[in-house]
Motif scaffolding. Structure first.
Motif, PDB file in Angstrom:
ATOM      1  N   THR A  10      10.826   8.630  -9.461  1.00 19.51           N
ATOM      2  CA  THR A  10      12.365   9.044  -8.677  1.00 19.51           C
ATOM      3  C   THR A  10      12.975  10.656  -8.324  1.00 19.51           C
ATOM      4  O   THR A  10      12.983  10.407  -7.490  1.00 19.51           O
ATOM      5  N   LYS A  11      12.501  10.341 -10.275  1.00 19.38           N
ATOM      6  CA  LYS A  11      13.293  11.958 -10.202  1.00 19.38           C
ATOM      7  C   LYS A  11      12.767  13.013  -9.220  1.00 19.38           C
ATOM      8  O   LYS A  11      13.209  13.921  -9.005  1.00 19.38           O
ATOM      9  N   ILE A  12      11.244  12.960  -9.066  1.00 16.54           N
ATOM     10  CA  ILE A  12      10.541  13.845  -8.121  1.00 16.54           C
ATOM     11  C   ILE A  12      10.651  14.112  -6.840  1.00 16.54           C
ATOM     12  O   ILE A  12      10.757  14.932  -6.697  1.00 16.54           O
ATOM     13  N   VAL A  13      11.249  12.888  -6.452  1.00 14.37           N
ATOM     14  CA  VAL A  13      11.094  12.203  -4.858  1.00 14.37           C
ATOM     15  C   VAL A  13      12.768  13.202  -4.395  1.00 14.37           C
ATOM     16  O   VAL A  13      12.683  14.197  -3.162  1.00 14.37           O
ATOM     17  N   LEU A  14      13.567  12.973  -5.438  1.00 14.77           N
ATOM     18  CA  LEU A  14      14.818  13.673  -4.807  1.00 14.77           C
ATOM     19  C   LEU A  14      14.925  15.130  -5.311  1.00 14.77           C
ATOM     20  O   LEU A  14      15.548  15.117  -4.406  1.00 14.77           O
ATOM     21  N   ILE A  15      13.951  15.443  -6.400  1.00 10.18           N
ATOM     22  CA  ILE A  15      14.144  17.176  -5.889  1.00 10.18           C
ATOM     23  C   ILE A  15      13.292  17.276  -5.236  1.00 10.18           C
ATOM     24  O   ILE A  15      14.047  18.177  -4.442  1.00 10.18           O
ATOM     25  N   VAL A  16      12.187  17.167  -4.767  1.00 11.98           N
ATOM     26  CA  VAL A  16      11.213  17.082  -3.531  1.00 11.98           C
ATOM     27  C   VAL A  16      12.334  17.369  -2.133  1.00 11.98           C
ATOM     28  O   VAL A  16      12.335  18.305  -1.479  1.00 11.98           O
ATOM     29  N   SER A  17      12.856  15.952  -2.483  1.00  8.69           N
ATOM     30  CA  SER A  17      13.703  15.480  -0.750  1.00  8.69           C
ATOM     31  C   SER A  17      15.239  17.304  -1.184  1.00  8.69           C
ATOM     32  O   SER A  17      15.236  16.996   0.020  1.00  8.69           O
ATOM     33  N   ALA A  18      15.409  17.303  -1.649  1.00 11.92           N
ATOM     34  CA  ALA A  18      16.328  18.363  -1.897  1.00 11.92           C
ATOM     35  C   ALA A  18      16.496  19.491  -1.429  1.00 11.92           C
ATOM     36  O   ALA A  18      16.413  20.655  -1.265  1.00 11.92           O
ATOM     37  N   LEU A  19      15.009  20.210  -2.291  1.00  9.88           N
ATOM     38  CA  LEU A  19      14.165  21.915  -1.382  1.00  9.88           C
ATOM     39  C   LEU A  19      13.541  21.004  -0.052  1.00  9.88           C
ATOM     40  O   LEU A  19      14.037  22.563   0.318  1.00  9.88           O
ATOM     41  N   ALA A  20      13.521  20.334  -0.178  1.00  5.52           N
ATOM     42  CA  ALA A  20      13.072  19.983   1.457  1.00  5.52           C
ATOM     43  C   ALA A  20      14.070  20.483   2.622  1.00  5.52           C
ATOM     44  O   ALA A  20      14.628  21.182   3.946  1.00  5.52           O
ATOM     45  N   LEU A  21      15.196  19.494   1.842  1.00  4.15           N
ATOM     46  CA  LEU A  21      17.374  19.622   2.993  1.00  4.15           C
ATOM     47  C   LEU A  21      17.245  21.454   2.547  1.00  4.15           C
ATOM     48  O   LEU A  21      18.303  21.750   4.094  1.00  4.15           O
ATOM     49  N   GLY A  22      16.515  22.137   1.423  1.00  4.47           N
ATOM     50  CA  GLY A  22      17.137  23.864   1.569  1.00  4.47           C
ATOM     51  C   GLY A  22      17.039  24.517   2.947  1.00  4.47           C
ATOM     52  O   GLY A  22      17.176  25.668   3.008  1.00  4.47           O
ATOM     53  N   ALA A  23      15.541  23.700   3.017  1.00  2.19           N
ATOM     54  CA  ALA A  23      14.435  24.769   3.851  1.00  2.19           C
ATOM     55  C   ALA A  23      15.072  24.415   4.997  1.00  2.19           C
ATOM     56  O   ALA A  23      14.811  25.069   5.800  1.00  2.19           O
ATOM     57  N   ILE A  24      15.718  23.344   5.316  1.00  2.00           N
ATOM     58  CA  ILE A  24      16.245  22.944   6.555  1.00  2.00           C
ATOM     59  C   ILE A  24      17.186  24.368   6.873  1.00  2.00           C
ATOM     60  O   ILE A  24      17.303  24.881   8.297  1.00  2.00           O
ATOM     61  N   LEU A  25      18.085  24.504   6.272  1.00  2.00           N
ATOM     62  CA  LEU A  25      18.887  24.871   6.651  1.00  2.00           C
ATOM     63  C   LEU A  25      18.799  26.100   7.224  1.00  2.00           C
ATOM     64  O   LEU A  25      19.631  27.034   8.146  1.00  2.00           O
ATOM     65  N   PRO A  26      18.397  27.710   6.294  1.00  2.00           N
ATOM     66  CA  PRO A  26      17.303  28.731   7.433  1.00  2.00           C
ATOM     67  C   PRO A  26      16.458  28.910   8.401  1.00  2.00           C
ATOM     68  O   PRO A  26      16.845  29.260   9.007  1.00  2.00           O
ATOM     69  N   THR A  27      15.925  26.994   8.430  1.00  2.00           N
ATOM     70  CA  THR A  27      15.434  27.485   9.716  1.00  2.00           C
ATOM     71  C   THR A  27      16.293  27.240  11.168  1.00  2.00           C
ATOM     72  O   THR A  27      16.519  27.055  11.944  1.00  2.00           O
ATOM     73  N   GLN A  28      17.650  25.982  10.368  1.00  2.00           N
ATOM     74  CA  GLN A  28      18.563  26.036  11.713  1.00  2.00           C
ATOM     75  C   GLN A  28      19.401  26.926  11.829  1.00  2.00           C
ATOM     76  O   GLN A  28      19.461  27.232  13.048  1.00  2.00           O
ATOM     77  N   ALA A  29      19.217  27.487  11.101  1.00  2.00           N
ATOM     78  CA  ALA A  29      20.053  28.912  11.149  1.00  2.00           C
ATOM     79  C   ALA A  29      19.915  29.830  12.172  1.00  2.00           C
ATOM     80  O   ALA A  29      20.408  30.324  13.302  1.00  2.00           O
ATOM     81  N   ALA A  30      18.075  29.720  11.537  1.00  2.00           N
ATOM     82  CA  ALA A  30      17.131  31.027  12.677  1.00  2.00           C
ATOM     83  C   ALA A  30      17.214  30.185  13.929  1.00  2.00           C
ATOM     84  O   ALA A  30      17.487  31.522  15.114  1.00  2.00           O
ATOM     85  N   ILE A  31      16.843  28.984  14.798  1.00  3.68           N
ATOM     86  CA  ILE A  31      17.422  28.941  15.231  1.00  3.68           C
ATOM     87  C   ILE A  31      18.767  28.629  16.777  1.00  3.68           C
ATOM     88  O   ILE A  31      18.493  29.222  17.383  1.00  3.68           O
ATOM     89  N   ASN A  32      19.734  28.213  15.229  1.00  2.00           N
ATOM     90  CA  ASN A  32      21.456  28.532  16.366  1.00  2.00           C
ATOM     91  C   ASN A  32      21.812  29.540  17.058  1.00  2.00           C
ATOM     92  O   ASN A  32      21.431  29.976  17.539  1.00  2.00           O
ATOM     93  N   SER A  33      20.975  30.663  15.793  1.00  3.60           N
ATOM     94  CA  SER A  33      20.770  32.526  15.976  1.00  3.60           C
ATOM     95  C   SER A  33      20.506  33.007  16.928  1.00  3.60           C
ATOM     96  O   SER A  33      20.719  33.373  18.307  1.00  3.60           O
ATOM     97  N   LYS A  34      18.834  32.632  17.569  1.00  7.84           N
ATOM     98  CA  LYS A  34      18.307  32.109  18.467  1.00  7.84           C
ATOM     99  C   LYS A  34      18.956  32.053  19.955  1.00  7.84           C
ATOM    100  O   LYS A  34      19.300  32.415  21.193  1.00  7.84           O
TER     101      LYS A  34
END
Length: 156
Positions: A10-34
């Motif tokens: 469960t903890k591993i799933v939560l950690i991977v989920s947090a990392l994935a959410l962190g990856a969303i931020l620069p992706t969203q920033a790049a999309i919104n910047s464009k």
């Protein structure tokens, strides 16, 4: 009582989920910047981003039968619980403005450093009703290392 293996998974799933959410931020920033370059306004791009997100969340609430008008009525709660979206608008608009000027790595290095500093203060003082978790030398060292990382990102 759950076994240790299940808790670890469960903890591993939560950690991977947090990392994935962190990856969303620069992706969203790049999309919104464009989007901001395409329409000529970082604030208008942030508005569109929030409008699309609002529609998506509204549809999700309807589809999952979770929409509840009574939940929107203020009760005996502090006034500030209603301003999270306002803070999100400043964040998204700020990222759209900063990222093209600072680059993705420096922008998010600074954002993460700011998040860590604020997080330690929230944990230490229990601001906005979060549970108090005292500052430790390890946490302070971690924030110092993050700030050192920001300096390295900026210099190199």
């Amino acid at each position: 009582m759950p076994d240790q293996n299940m808790l670890m998974q469960t903890k591993i799933v939560l950690i991977v989920s947090a990392l994935a959410l962190g990856a969303i931020l620069p992706t969203q920033a790049a999309i919104n910047s464009k989007l901001a370059r395409a329409i000529g306004s970082p604030v208008y791009a942030a508005f569109i981003s929030f409008a699309v997100g609002t529609v998506a969340l509204f549809l999700y609430l309807i589809i999952t039968k979770q929409f509840n008008v009574q939940a929107l009525q203020p009760k005996q709660h502090p006034w500030w619980i209603w301003i999270g979206g306002l803070l999100g608008t400043f964040f998204v608009a700020g990222i759209v403005i900063l990222m093209p000027r600072l680059g993705v790595v420096l922008t998010f290095s600074l954002v993460i450093a700011g998040q860590m500093i604020a997080s330690i203060l929230f944990d230490q003082f229990g601001w906005l009703s979060v549970a108090i978790r005292e500052i430790s030398l390890g946490k302070i060292a971690g924030v110092i290392l993050l700030i050192a990382g920001v300096v390295m990102v900026r210099r190199f």
